[in-house]
Design a protein around this motif. Structure first.
Motif, PDB file in Angstrom:
ATOM      1  N   THR A  72       0.828  -1.201   0.000  1.00 20.91           N
ATOM      2  CA  THR A  72       0.000   0.000   0.000  1.00 20.91           C
ATOM      3  C   THR A  72       0.864   1.253   0.000  1.00 20.91           C
ATOM      4  O   THR A  72       0.435   2.298  -0.469  1.00 20.91           O
ATOM      5  N   ARG A  75       1.578   2.341  -3.489  1.00 19.14           N
ATOM      6  CA  ARG A  75       0.326   2.752  -4.135  1.00 19.14           C
ATOM      7  C   ARG A  75      -0.024   4.176  -3.732  1.00 19.14           C
ATOM      8  O   ARG A  75      -0.522   4.964  -4.529  1.00 19.14           O
ATOM      9  N   GLN A  76       0.233   4.474  -2.459  1.00 26.63           N
ATOM     10  CA  GLN A  76      -0.046   5.829  -1.992  1.00 26.63           C
ATOM     11  C   GLN A  76       0.833   6.848  -2.709  1.00 26.63           C
ATOM     12  O   GLN A  76       0.335   7.865  -3.205  1.00 26.63           O
ATOM     13  N   ALA A  79      -0.255   7.326  -6.334  1.00 30.20           N
ATOM     14  CA  ALA A  79      -1.475   8.128  -6.478  1.00 30.20           C
ATOM     15  C   ALA A  79      -1.178   9.608  -6.228  1.00 30.20           C
ATOM     16  O   ALA A  79      -1.659  10.483  -6.950  1.00 30.20           O
ATOM     17  N   ARG A  93      -1.621   8.756 -14.884  1.00 24.50           N
ATOM     18  CA  ARG A  93      -2.428   7.685 -14.297  1.00 24.50           C
ATOM     19  C   ARG A  93      -1.540   6.746 -13.495  1.00 24.50           C
ATOM     20  O   ARG A  93      -0.502   6.313 -13.986  1.00 24.50           O
ATOM     21  N   SER A  94      -1.940   6.450 -12.279  1.00 30.80           N
ATOM     22  CA  SER A  94      -1.164   5.528 -11.458  1.00 30.80           C
ATOM     23  C   SER A  94      -1.711   4.114 -11.599  1.00 30.80           C
ATOM     24  O   SER A  94      -2.900   3.912 -11.820  1.00 30.80           O
ATOM     25  N   TYR A  95      -0.819   3.152 -11.494  1.00 35.01           N
ATOM     26  CA  TYR A  95      -1.202   1.741 -11.547  1.00 35.01           C
ATOM     27  C   TYR A  95      -0.481   0.969 -10.447  1.00 35.01           C
ATOM     28  O   TYR A  95       0.685   1.242 -10.147  1.00 35.01           O
ATOM     29  N   THR A  96      -1.153   0.004  -9.881  1.00 33.04           N
ATOM     30  CA  THR A  96      -0.487  -0.927  -8.971  1.00 33.04           C
ATOM     31  C   THR A  96       0.415  -1.828  -9.814  1.00 33.04           C
ATOM     32  O   THR A  96       0.278  -1.893 -11.035  1.00 33.04           O
ATOM     33  N   GLN A  99      -1.845  -4.123 -11.702  1.00 33.15           N
ATOM     34  CA  GLN A  99      -2.491  -3.475 -12.852  1.00 33.15           C
ATOM     35  C   GLN A  99      -1.502  -3.255 -13.998  1.00 33.15           C
ATOM     36  O   GLN A  99      -1.873  -3.277 -15.168  1.00 33.15           O
ATOM     37  N   ARG A 120      -1.921  -2.212 -20.212  1.00 31.23           N
ATOM     38  CA  ARG A 120      -2.536  -0.962 -19.758  1.00 31.23           C
ATOM     39  C   ARG A 120      -1.520   0.173 -19.779  1.00 31.23           C
ATOM     40  O   ARG A 120      -1.866   1.328 -20.051  1.00 31.23           O
ATOM     41  N   ILE A 146      -1.077 -10.691  -4.188  1.00 30.00           N
ATOM     42  CA  ILE A 146      -0.131  -9.579  -4.298  1.00 30.00           C
ATOM     43  C   ILE A 146       1.204  -9.997  -3.684  1.00 30.00           C
ATOM     44  O   ILE A 146       1.232 -10.540  -2.585  1.00 30.00           O
TER      45      ILE A 146
END
Lengths: 428, 428
Positions: A72, A75-76, A79, A93-96, A99, A120, A146
């Motif tokens: 996480t 990811r933060q 973003a 655009r953010s991706y994990t 993703q 993507r 994950i």
């Protein structure tokens, strides 16, 4: 269109202001007419804080869940960087990792990238968007759970993505200016290396140079991704890591450039030495010992076996390993003592490893002699020695590490103000 | 095997200790022989802290990225709960909303659940694992981007998952013991309602009862999921929300139970009133006004149009709306003022809404009269009135809300120690 992957580490995104600073740098690259894909680490201490939280809940957190928790952090920051870029008027655009198609093995906490299916990411890049991918993570091929990658993982993510999206090169932003001929904190005359081959960089990384992790360089070599290691705090060019044949041998006027025999001096204070005294000198004893160590997942580095003492038909075996694994290895060895019947175990963590690395040594005799002479002159005792085609490493007393590094650096003409040792021809 | 979905909110998982407490409760349910799927919110203030961070980076964070950021909170608590359960010796796996198959619309920040494809969840449950799903989130059907659901979203996730995995019921753990006949902070004689119908619960939620969000109850009714609202701090039974026909009308000995006309008194201090003075009394003027309001995405609640003033052919229109949307609505109305030509705008946020709710009122005349008589006796002035089949709401001065709630509670015999008003027959 030129396509570039840029990776920013945790110290580059420590707080909201530094995220905005990174956004400006990314924007500048985009505005220079390049497609940009960013790989980002978690903010500052986020990963440590999440780990603390996990340990408050569980003494030995379940690896699958630890991965769910720790991922996480990236990811933060991904973003937040996308938000900051949107404020600058550019689509981002953010991706994990999942993703972005980072497919890994299922070993939680230390997964390897198997493949990247960047559908993507490439679609977004083709649409003109800046893409931000959370580093350090992927999704397990079998379980779809994950995962997190091992050490140096965000760098590896960046290089792997660069290969997958057909980037022209990969920039690794860090808190130093690039690769140096030695640690500048030890050798004030150390200078930045403008270019270095994958092979040399791998040996440097394996020998304690912290800037790039071994796995990342291996990946770059395999996929032939040129890596630019540079500072996120300046615009100066850093160090390019590339194929040996792509490294310049002439200057811009076409004159042959001076090629040093060795590219750098690396050191590592993170190892300890274990000596197994009095191992019965029988076929298979060493194998039995190292099987037991390997079964515990401990990585050993150098191994030296002394000549048998004729009187006893016993031998001594020494090896080095990461200090952090010392306790585990000693325990394991004690367990097999009755079986193997060695006499004693010695543990020493007051050691250091000093290595010289350079493709030039392949074609130049006398490198070992010159290295050892320099160490002798600096009154450094050699405890263990190991070599590869382009590297010579010695284990010395911890207190002698700095002295050994300086002596080697001077002896091979790497001191910036000193007299360069000049060799034409192969390599650097 | 009985299958249950349990939802825990942020206050139930404020820190490591409370996560361990929740783990024990979940384990107890599992050990009682049930399949357990948990839906969990972010820890304590995590969502607020992430929002602060976003606002430090961007004054108006991009909604897609805000969803990417905020959803990490639930992922963290889900992972931590799974770790805590593993320590208790039980298999538990956490899933993101996306992994759990929560498919939503693409409206970031306020997405709706379209479908749940719970393949991974049901497989894990069938394998005997406890499943933990991060609430509040899903994945957009079209873009595959991560979304967050609107207000009350984790409750809705829980109910939707309960329907999708064929759970026998859904437990919503919260910081109160269940649904009360009135807010116990206002009415000390309020008592907990053991059972309430979906329809009544929806009216209660729409009238300001905070325990369950309207959308969650709507979902439960549509899918016929029985919901048990109870305290995470005690083992007492809470309130069951279920279909009217499933609500007990006899006691355990088969004797008819007393059925109250109204199930509860709700109040809402979160609304404001706007009065548009002197609207030309022409066909289509009201429509034009409310079109403009609706186009801004503002939800209005009650609307009252006064009789035209004959002398001027103008009329006054009042409506209520969430206080938070007052500024936006006033701005919008000012913009259309030249077009519509009303005389004046009045704004009043010193109001409150008091509602009585009960299916019993369908079959009992005189409820309105009794309600208004009680309010009059308590010297409460009525400002606006609206009704549905099973609800009567009035807008009163803010200072009169408590008085009005108490008066209604007493008048309909809900005071726990008072004399219950007994009606046999339909409904409750």
């Amino acid at each position: 269109m030129t396509r570039v992957v840029q990776k920013f580490g945790g110290s580059s995104v420590a707080d909201a202001d530094s995220i905005k600073r990174v956004a400006k740098r990314v924007l500048a690259t985009k505005q220079s007419g390049k497609d940009v894909c960013v790989v980002i680490s978690a903010m500052g201490d986020t990963t440590d804080e999440l780990m603390d939280l996990a340990l408050q809940v569980s003494p030995i957190p379940k690896p699958r869940e630890l991965d769910m928790l720790l991922t996480t952090g990236e990811r933060q920051s991904a973003a937040l960087l996308a938000m900051a870029l949107a404020d600058l008027g550019v689509e981002a655009r953010s991706y994990t990792g999942s993703q972005a198609g980072v497919i890994t093995t299922g070993k939680h906490g230390d997964a390897r990238i198997i493949d990247i299916t960047p559908g993507r990411v490439t679609t977004a890049l083709d649409e003109g968007s800046i893409v931000i991918v959370a580093g350090f993570q992927g999704v397990a091929q079998d379980t779809k759970d994950i995962t997190t990658l091992g050490r140096g993982a965000s760098d590896t993510t960046a290089v792997a993505l660069a290969a997958a999206v057909g980037a022209d090169y990969c920039e690794i932003y860090t808190d130093v200016d690039g690769i140096f001929t030695a640690d500048p904190r030890i050798v004030s005359a150390a200078s930045q290396v403008p270019e270095i081959s994958y092979e040399e960089m791998m040996e440097m990384a394996a020998s304690g140079a912290k800037v790039l992790h071994l796995r990342c360089v291996e990946y770059a070599r395999r996929e032939n991704v040129q890596v630019h290691v540079r500072s996120s705090f300046s615009d100066r060019p850093g160090t390019w890591v590339k194929d040996l044949k792509d490294i310049a041998t002439t200057d811009k006027d076409g004159n042959p450039m001076e090629q040093a025999i060795i590219s750098g001096v690396a050191h590592d204070r993170g190892e300890a030495k274990i000596t197994i005294v009095g191992v019965p000198d029988k076929v298979g004893e060493a194998a039995r010992i190292f099987d037991a160590i390997a079964a515990s997942g401990i990585n050993i580095d150098m191994i030296v076996q002394n000549q048998s003492r004729v009187s006893t038909s016993r031998t001594d075996i020494s090896f080095t390993l990461p200090k952090t694994e010392g306790r585990n290895a000693m325990q394991k060895l004690n367990e097999i003592q009755p079986e193997v019947g060695f006499e004693e175990l010695l543990f020493d963590d007051q050691i250091g490893k000093v290595s010289i690395v350079g493709v030039g040594m392949k074609s130049h005799p006398g490198v070992t002699a010159r290295f050892f002479r320099a160490l002798a002159d600096a009154e450094v005792n050699l405890d263990m020695i190991s070599t590869s085609e382009i590297r010579i490493s010695v284990v010395v007393d911890a207190e002698a590490v700095d002295r050994a590094v300086r002596a080697a650096h001077t002896a091979f003409g790497l001191d910036a103000e000193g007299e360069a040792v000049v060799y034409a021809g192969t390599g650097r």
